[in-house]
Design an enzyme around this catalytic site. Structure first.
Site, PDB file in Angstrom:
ATOM      1  N   ASP A 122       0.844  -1.198   0.000  1.00  0.00           N
ATOM      2  CA  ASP A 122       0.000   0.000   0.000  1.00  0.00           C
ATOM      3  C   ASP A 122       0.878   1.246   0.000  1.00  0.00           C
ATOM      4  OD1 ASP A 122      -2.042  -1.715   0.152  1.00  0.00           O
ATOM      5  OD2 ASP A 122      -2.758  -1.115   2.151  1.00  0.00           O
ATOM      6  N   SER A 172     -35.788  -4.751 -10.604  1.00  0.00           N
ATOM      7  CA  SER A 172     -35.420  -5.469  -9.382  1.00  0.00           C
ATOM      8  C   SER A 172     -35.781  -6.932  -9.595  1.00  0.00           C
ATOM      9  CB  SER A 172     -36.142  -4.886  -8.177  1.00  0.00           C
ATOM     10  OG  SER A 172     -37.524  -4.990  -8.377  1.00  0.00           O
ATOM     11  N   GLU A 227     -24.873 -16.470  -9.723  1.00  0.00           N
ATOM     12  CA  GLU A 227     -23.783 -15.651  -9.181  1.00  0.00           C
ATOM     13  C   GLU A 227     -24.197 -15.061  -7.845  1.00  0.00           C
ATOM     14  OE1 GLU A 227     -23.635 -13.248 -12.688  1.00  0.00           O
ATOM     15  OE2 GLU A 227     -24.449 -11.517 -11.646  1.00  0.00           O
ATOM     16  N   LYS A 287     -25.279 -12.688  -4.871  1.00  0.00           N
ATOM     17  CA  LYS A 287     -26.095 -11.479  -4.786  1.00  0.00           C
ATOM     18  C   LYS A 287     -25.494 -10.587  -3.713  1.00  0.00           C
ATOM     19  CE  LYS A 287     -30.890  -9.897  -4.542  1.00  0.00           C
ATOM     20  NZ  LYS A 287     -30.659  -8.738  -3.689  1.00  0.00           N
ATOM     21  N   LYS A 326     -29.760 -16.468 -13.380  1.00  0.00           N
ATOM     22  CA  LYS A 326     -30.136 -15.767 -14.620  1.00  0.00           C
ATOM     23  C   LYS A 326     -30.098 -16.710 -15.806  1.00  0.00           C
ATOM     24  CE  LYS A 326     -27.831 -11.669 -12.835  1.00  0.00           C
ATOM     25  NZ  LYS A 326     -26.680 -10.766 -12.907  1.00  0.00           N
TER      26      LYS A 326
HETATM   27  S1  IVH Z   1     -28.952  -8.610 -11.597  1.00  0.00           S
HETATM   28  C1  IVH Z   1     -32.582  -7.170 -13.887  1.00  0.00           C
HETATM   29  N1  IVH Z   1     -26.947  -9.569 -10.205  1.00  0.00           N
HETATM   30  O1  IVH Z   1     -30.058  -7.136  -6.309  1.00  0.00           O
HETATM   31  C2  IVH Z   1     -31.559  -7.792 -13.015  1.00  0.00           C
HETATM   32  N2  IVH Z   1     -28.380  -8.010  -9.174  1.00  0.00           N
HETATM   33  O2  IVH Z   1     -33.138  -7.352  -6.167  1.00  0.00           O
HETATM   34  C3  IVH Z   1     -30.734  -6.798 -12.362  1.00  0.00           C
HETATM   35  N3  IVH Z   1     -27.760  -7.431  -6.899  1.00  0.00           N
HETATM   36  O3  IVH Z   1     -31.102  -4.170  -7.836  1.00  0.00           O
HETATM   37  C4  IVH Z   1     -30.012  -7.292 -11.212  1.00  0.00           C
HETATM   38  N4  IVH Z   1     -25.987  -8.703  -6.778  1.00  0.00           N
HETATM   39  O4  IVH Z   1     -28.848  -4.177  -6.667  1.00  0.00           O
HETATM   40  C5  IVH Z   1     -28.013  -8.759 -10.212  1.00  0.00           C
HETATM   41  N5  IVH Z   1     -25.111 -10.464  -9.102  1.00  0.00           N
HETATM   42  C6  IVH Z   1     -26.173  -9.652  -9.122  1.00  0.00           C
HETATM   43  C7  IVH Z   1     -26.517  -8.880  -7.997  1.00  0.00           C
HETATM   44  C8  IVH Z   1     -27.651  -8.062  -8.061  1.00  0.00           C
HETATM   45  C9  IVH Z   1     -26.736  -7.828  -6.143  1.00  0.00           C
HETATM   46  C10 IVH Z   1     -28.833  -6.487  -6.459  1.00  0.00           C
HETATM   47  C11 IVH Z   1     -29.067  -5.358  -7.410  1.00  0.00           C
HETATM   48  C12 IVH Z   1     -30.506  -5.426  -7.773  1.00  0.00           C
HETATM   49  C13 IVH Z   1     -31.070  -6.243  -6.667  1.00  0.00           C
HETATM   50  C14 IVH Z   1     -32.280  -7.001  -7.175  1.00  0.00           C
END
Ligand code: IVH
Length: 677
Positions: A39, A88, A119, A121, A293
């Site tokens: 660092d 969402s 993946e 979340k 997804k």
């Molecule tokens: S995909 C249309 N991938 O979860 C799909 N979302 O409840 C868009 N999030 O608003 C989201 N990790 O803030 C996606 N690997 C991930 C994610 C992720 C966190 C959050 C994101 C989104 C919310 C959905």
């Protein structure tokens, strides 16, 4: 050797070289997680760049890594419209729901077979980044999905967000992902806030959201936010699949989820889900689930979206109620009645939205049943959102040298008095009447809200005063007025706070006898028992003179309570304490004039809404003094609901159940009408 007057072209070269190096190290650190330099060396490169740019302002560019330190304060965040709405995800919690999702997808694709990408979340704040010709031009929050806030100046400070894409692109590129914070960073920021006496945040997501709303980008830069990308849209590449997009994002210099899996059916998805249900505790950041997804973008388009959620993706959410924490130590805690309880001292750990560093271990046997050893990784759980408990040990994570624990047989206080465990009891007790721990708990209880409610005498003050020798007994509280100089010499005390304390002490002298009785902390004498005692023995003298038979003849006073009162009153120290409290002016008799009567016997009153004619406590006392009961909830058995101003749901319930509702005035008339006292 270079002269001091090197032409600027040298500076320009050096600036370019520094930027190249910094970018290279940013990528190693943030994207590939394999830093090559310390660092300190990194900071030296950055410092040199900042200095050269300051000396040669014409060479400064918006994508320079120096810009991460944060620019000028922001007035207000502009609203921006998202070119593609930010959706969402629908949540699922079980295999069944994942199967339902899979079925809907297959139906939607009319027989074509989907391939899924799972993946992590991330539990953070969604962010949409816009790049034009490779340069970051805008960062916007999700907002309502259609429009969000422009937080570009703040997001520029995040090292994991490339200011320039590491890949030639033309036109607009939109990248979406999550801004989040590492657990370690969160705990450190909270520690510092606590040390400064400032408010702490419940979890990294709240702190991240709070940080992004800051008006001063320099402050944001200090918070060390992170970013992970999970979505891209551009005309400048042939995008075919989500998995391909993730690869492209990584090539462009974005961090992506370190764990992904391509699955072709629900069984495979479930393997990934259960694997990460366990492993999520090893991650240095918080996830609240997994996102599943459909991989092919053509299939995604075919499926489309309903309302605000895509049909091609769902979130699978994990239970947030369990976590693992390292057991750093087992300490003992002494309660005011002398019960000595083992307590787990834990490595501060996040659990369902709060940071846990201690949990009760109940008693000696509990520790032995779990065979808890210092150094163990333990499972902590929150049931019904209350106090966390230790529910198990992770055997595989036990350090080799961990030794079985044994209960110390001395009090943790500095007097180290012997403690004992009576036959048939699960608890150990400290019988030392001078134990400073018991004193502390006794005083805390005495001054607490439901007891004497002494404003200004909180836990911190009590600890300070005991340490300074200002408090050695309850009665000393009423002598603090003679020791003002000493108090003012203590840290945090000023004439104003001292006056507040003295006023609080003075006011406590007006608390009714039953509160005094409760405040003394006699074993088994809780608020309810204290009320009954005060009603049945109108004075302290009467109570002190009461025999076992006399005590147990009172309804609701059983054997154990009677024994405890006799034992308390027969102790010389306690009698002396009561005498000095009497001399200090505390109420030792039930208030004159409100002699108990039975006119409300068998009746239950519920007070609701804002009472303006009396305090809630006064009203409840009036009922109790007349032999009635005050309750917090309305039922068919309620006799009257007294409705104050803006009364809400209880009033509705009373009406629904046909319980009579009266006004405050009607209640006052009831208690002051002739024959009511
Ligand atoms: S995909 C249309 N991938 O979860 C799909 N979302 O409840 C868009 N999030 O608003 C989201 N990790 O803030 C996606 N690997 C991930 C994610 C992720 C966190 C959050 C994101 C989104 C919310 C959905």
């Amino acid at each position: 050797m270079k002269s001091l007057f090197d032409p600027p072209s040298d500076a320009a070269d050096r600036i370019l070289e520094l930027r190249r190096q910094i970018l290279h190290h940013d990528r190693l650190y943030y994207v590939e997680a394999r830093p090559e330099i310390s660092d300190r060396d990194y900071d030296a490169l950055l410092d040199e760049l900042i200095r050269l740019e300051k000396e040669n302002p014409e060479l400064l560019t918006p994508d320079s890594p120096s810009q991460r330190v944060g620019g000028e304060p922001i007035g207000t965040f502009e609203t921006v419209t998202h070119s593609v709405p930010m959706l969402s995800l629908a949540n699922t919690y079980s295999r069944q729901e994942v199967e339902d999702f899979d079925r809907r997808v297959r139906q939607g694709l009319e027989g074509a077979t989907p391939s899924y990408v799972c993946e992590l979340k991330y539990d953070g704040v969604a962010m949409s980044l816009t790049y034009r010709d490779g340069l970051l031009v805008q960062a916007a929050t999700r907002g309502d999905g259609q429009t969000g806030d422009d937080v570009t100046a703040n997001v520029r400070t995040i090292h994991a967000v490339p200011l320039r894409l590491d890949h030639p692109t033309i036109g607009t590129v939109t990248v979406r992902g999550e801004v989040y914070m590492l657990n370690e960073t969160f705990l450190e920021i909270n520690r510092q806030a606590e040390a400064r006496g400032e408010k702490t945040y419940a979890n990294p997501r709240n702190l991240t959201a709070g940080t992004l709303k800051q008006k001063d980008p320099k402050a944001v830069a200090r918070r060390r936010l992170e970013f992970v990308a999970y979505w891209i849209d551009t005309q400048d590449a042939d995008l075919r699949s989500h998995s391909g997009n993730l690869e492209l994002l990584a090539t462009m210099g974005f961090p992506i989820s370190p764990a992904t899996a391509t699955c072709s059916n629900v069984d495979e998805i479930m393997v990934f889900l259960s694997e990460w249900d366990e492993r999520r505790f090893d991650l240095p950041f918080q996830i609240d689930g997994v996102v599943i997804k459909v991989d092919a973008l053509r299939q995604q388009a075919e499926l489309g979206s309903v309302a605000r959620s895509p049909r091609w993706a769902i979130a699978y959410k994990y239970e947030a109620r369990k976590a693992q924490a390292r057991l750093l130590d087992i300490t003992l805690q002494v309660g005011r009645t002398g019960v000595v309880t083992p307590v787990a001292e834990l490595q501060p750990t996040l659990l369902a939205g709060s940071t846990i560093s201690r949990a009760t271990l109940h008693n000696e046997d509990f520790v032995h049943e779990l065979d808890l050893r210092i150094g163990d990784m333990v499972v902590i759980e929150k049931g019904g959102d209350v106090i966390p408990k230790v529910s198990g040990v992770v055997a595989e994570l036990r350090p080799q040298q961990a030794q079985p624990w044994s209960m110390p047989h001395v009090c943790p206080c500095d007097r180290h008095s012997h403690i004992h465990r009576p036959d048939g009891s699960a608890q150990w007790f400290c019988n030392d009447g001078k134990c400073p721990w018991q004193l502390r708990r006794t005083l805390e209880h005495f001054a607490s809200r439901d007891a004497m409610d002494i404003d200004g005498l909180g836990e911190k003050a009590i600890e300070q005063f005991i340490e300074a020798g200002l408090l050695t007994s309850i009665a000393d509280i009423y002598r603090l007025g003679d020791r003002q100089d000493e108090i003012l010499r203590l840290e945090r005390w000023a004439p104003k706070s001292l006056q507040r304390l003295l006023d609080g002490i003075e006011e406590s002298k007006t608390r009714p006898f039953e509160r005094v009785l409760f405040a003394l902390g006699i074993r088994f004498v809780g608020e309810g028992v204290a009320k009954i005692l005060a009603r049945s023995f109108a004075s302290m003298d009467a109570l002190q003179g009461a025999t076992r038979e006399h005590l147990t003849s009172v309804n609701e006073i059983g054997h154990a309570i009677a024994e405890s009162i006799i034992a308390y009153m027969s102790e010389e120290d306690n009698r002396e304490q009561i005498s000095s409290l009497r001399r200090c002016g505390l109420q030792m008799e039930s208030a004159a004039g409100v002699v108990t009567s039975n006119e409300m016997a068998g009746m239950t009153f519920v007070f609701t809404g804002e009472l303006t004619r009396m305090t809630r406590r006064q009203a409840e006392e009036a009922v109790e003094q007349r032999g009635g009961k005050a309750s917090g909830s309305v039922s068919k058995k309620t006799s009257f609901v007294v409705a104050g101003e803006s009364a809400g749901s209880k009033l509705e319930k009373a009406r629904a159940l046909g319980v009579p509702v009266i006004s405050q005035e009607e209640f006052l008339a009831m208690i002051t009408s002739p024959g009511s006292s």
